[in-house]
Write a protein that holds these residues in place. Sequence first.
Motif, PDB file in Angstrom:
ATOM      1  N   THR A  60       0.851  -1.191   0.000  1.00 33.87           N
ATOM      2  CA  THR A  60       0.000   0.000   0.000  1.00 33.87           C
ATOM      3  C   THR A  60       0.889   1.246   0.000  1.00 33.87           C
ATOM      4  O   THR A  60       2.042   1.202   0.425  1.00 33.87           O
ATOM      5  CB  THR A  60      -0.915   0.049   1.224  1.00 33.87           C
ATOM      6  OG1 THR A  60      -0.115   0.076   2.395  1.00 33.87           O
ATOM      7  CG2 THR A  60      -1.847  -1.148   1.263  1.00 33.87           C
ATOM      8  N   ASN A  61       0.330   2.317  -0.463  1.00 32.44           N
ATOM      9  CA  ASN A  61       1.007   3.607  -0.383  1.00 32.44           C
ATOM     10  C   ASN A  61       0.005   4.649   0.094  1.00 32.44           C
ATOM     11  O   ASN A  61      -1.169   4.353   0.308  1.00 32.44           O
ATOM     12  CB  ASN A  61       1.638   3.982  -1.726  1.00 32.44           C
ATOM     13  CG  ASN A  61       0.619   4.063  -2.841  1.00 32.44           C
ATOM     14  OD1 ASN A  61      -0.571   4.116  -2.589  1.00 32.44           O
ATOM     15  ND2 ASN A  61       1.092   4.069  -4.066  1.00 32.44           N
ATOM     16  N   PHE A  62       0.465   5.867   0.250  1.00 35.34           N
ATOM     17  CA  PHE A  62      -0.388   6.925   0.795  1.00 35.34           C
ATOM     18  C   PHE A  62      -1.596   7.192  -0.099  1.00 35.34           C
ATOM     19  O   PHE A  62      -2.710   7.373   0.397  1.00 35.34           O
ATOM     20  CB  PHE A  62       0.422   8.211   0.982  1.00 35.34           C
ATOM     21  CG  PHE A  62      -0.433   9.356   1.428  1.00 35.34           C
ATOM     22  CD1 PHE A  62      -0.877   9.442   2.731  1.00 35.34           C
ATOM     23  CD2 PHE A  62      -0.811  10.333   0.526  1.00 35.34           C
ATOM     24  CE1 PHE A  62      -1.685  10.488   3.145  1.00 35.34           C
ATOM     25  CE2 PHE A  62      -1.619  11.385   0.926  1.00 35.34           C
ATOM     26  CZ  PHE A  62      -2.049  11.456   2.243  1.00 35.34           C
ATOM     27  N   ASN A  63      -1.394   7.215  -1.414  1.00 33.68           N
ATOM     28  CA  ASN A  63      -2.494   7.527  -2.334  1.00 33.68           C
ATOM     29  C   ASN A  63      -3.607   6.489  -2.246  1.00 33.68           C
ATOM     30  O   ASN A  63      -4.791   6.839  -2.255  1.00 33.68           O
ATOM     31  CB  ASN A  63      -1.980   7.604  -3.767  1.00 33.68           C
ATOM     32  CG  ASN A  63      -1.074   8.784  -3.980  1.00 33.68           C
ATOM     33  OD1 ASN A  63      -1.209   9.796  -3.320  1.00 33.68           O
ATOM     34  ND2 ASN A  63      -0.143   8.640  -4.895  1.00 33.68           N
ATOM     35  N   LEU A  64      -3.244   5.231  -2.149  1.00 33.64           N
ATOM     36  CA  LEU A  64      -4.247   4.171  -2.057  1.00 33.64           C
ATOM     37  C   LEU A  64      -5.012   4.253  -0.739  1.00 33.64           C
ATOM     38  O   LEU A  64      -6.239   4.128  -0.714  1.00 33.64           O
ATOM     39  CB  LEU A  64      -3.574   2.810  -2.206  1.00 33.64           C
ATOM     40  CG  LEU A  64      -4.482   1.606  -2.304  1.00 33.64           C
ATOM     41  CD1 LEU A  64      -5.384   1.725  -3.534  1.00 33.64           C
ATOM     42  CD2 LEU A  64      -3.661   0.344  -2.388  1.00 33.64           C
ATOM     43  N   ARG A  65      -4.297   4.485   0.355  1.00 31.92           N
ATOM     44  CA  ARG A  65      -4.968   4.619   1.657  1.00 31.92           C
ATOM     45  C   ARG A  65      -5.878   5.839   1.682  1.00 31.92           C
ATOM     46  O   ARG A  65      -6.986   5.786   2.227  1.00 31.92           O
ATOM     47  CB  ARG A  65      -3.940   4.701   2.774  1.00 31.92           C
ATOM     48  CG  ARG A  65      -3.315   3.341   3.089  1.00 31.92           C
ATOM     49  CD  ARG A  65      -2.385   3.417   4.275  1.00 31.92           C
ATOM     50  NE  ARG A  65      -1.160   4.105   3.838  1.00 31.92           N
ATOM     51  CZ  ARG A  65      -0.494   4.987   4.573  1.00 31.92           C
ATOM     52  NH1 ARG A  65      -0.895   5.307   5.767  1.00 31.92           N
ATOM     53  NH2 ARG A  65       0.594   5.564   4.103  1.00 31.92           N
ATOM     54  N   ALA A  66      -5.432   6.943   1.089  1.00 27.63           N
ATOM     55  CA  ALA A  66      -6.254   8.157   1.051  1.00 27.63           C
ATOM     56  C   ALA A  66      -7.513   7.919   0.220  1.00 27.63           C
ATOM     57  O   ALA A  66      -8.601   8.365   0.593  1.00 27.63           O
ATOM     58  CB  ALA A  66      -5.454   9.315   0.484  1.00 27.63           C
ATOM     59  N   MET A  67      -7.366   7.227  -0.911  1.00 31.21           N
ATOM     60  CA  MET A  67      -8.522   6.948  -1.754  1.00 31.21           C
ATOM     61  C   MET A  67      -9.557   6.105  -1.005  1.00 31.21           C
ATOM     62  O   MET A  67     -10.754   6.401  -1.032  1.00 31.21           O
ATOM     63  CB  MET A  67      -8.097   6.211  -3.029  1.00 31.21           C
ATOM     64  CG  MET A  67      -9.250   5.868  -3.938  1.00 31.21           C
ATOM     65  SD  MET A  67      -8.845   4.661  -5.191  1.00 31.21           S
ATOM     66  CE  MET A  67      -8.606   3.196  -4.219  1.00 31.21           C
ATOM     67  N   HIS A  68      -9.107   5.061  -0.303  1.00 31.60           N
ATOM     68  CA  HIS A  68     -10.044   4.213   0.427  1.00 31.60           C
ATOM     69  C   HIS A  68     -10.675   4.964   1.595  1.00 31.60           C
ATOM     70  O   HIS A  68     -11.862   4.762   1.897  1.00 31.60           O
ATOM     71  CB  HIS A  68      -9.341   2.946   0.915  1.00 31.60           C
ATOM     72  CG  HIS A  68      -9.124   1.942  -0.170  1.00 31.60           C
ATOM     73  ND1 HIS A  68     -10.156   1.266  -0.775  1.00 31.60           N
ATOM     74  CD2 HIS A  68      -8.004   1.516  -0.775  1.00 31.60           C
ATOM     75  CE1 HIS A  68      -9.675   0.460  -1.698  1.00 31.60           C
ATOM     76  NE2 HIS A  68      -8.360   0.601  -1.728  1.00 31.60           N
ATOM     77  N   THR A  69      -9.938   5.835   2.237  1.00 30.51           N
ATOM     78  CA  THR A  69     -10.503   6.624   3.328  1.00 30.51           C
ATOM     79  C   THR A  69     -11.585   7.566   2.816  1.00 30.51           C
ATOM     80  O   THR A  69     -12.667   7.666   3.415  1.00 30.51           O
ATOM     81  CB  THR A  69      -9.394   7.431   4.031  1.00 30.51           C
ATOM     82  OG1 THR A  69      -8.410   6.522   4.516  1.00 30.51           O
ATOM     83  CG2 THR A  69      -9.952   8.230   5.181  1.00 30.51           C
TER      84      THR A  69
END
Length: 54
Positions: A24-33
């Motif tokens: 995972t990276n920041f962009n993926l975590r931000a998108m899911h959040t």
Amino acid sequence: MKGLFDFSEVGNYFFRKKDSSRKTNFNLRAMHTINKISMGMFLACIIYFIITHW
């Protein structure tokens, strides 16, 4: 008609376990959040609308 009210996919999205084999990276975590926040707000608004207009 039964398929329209199947919320199991939404529940699975909110409460699934973390997969340790996926990177995972920041962009993926931000998108899911952001997705979780928007789905939660949508469901809350639907419930509010049903309660106030029933």
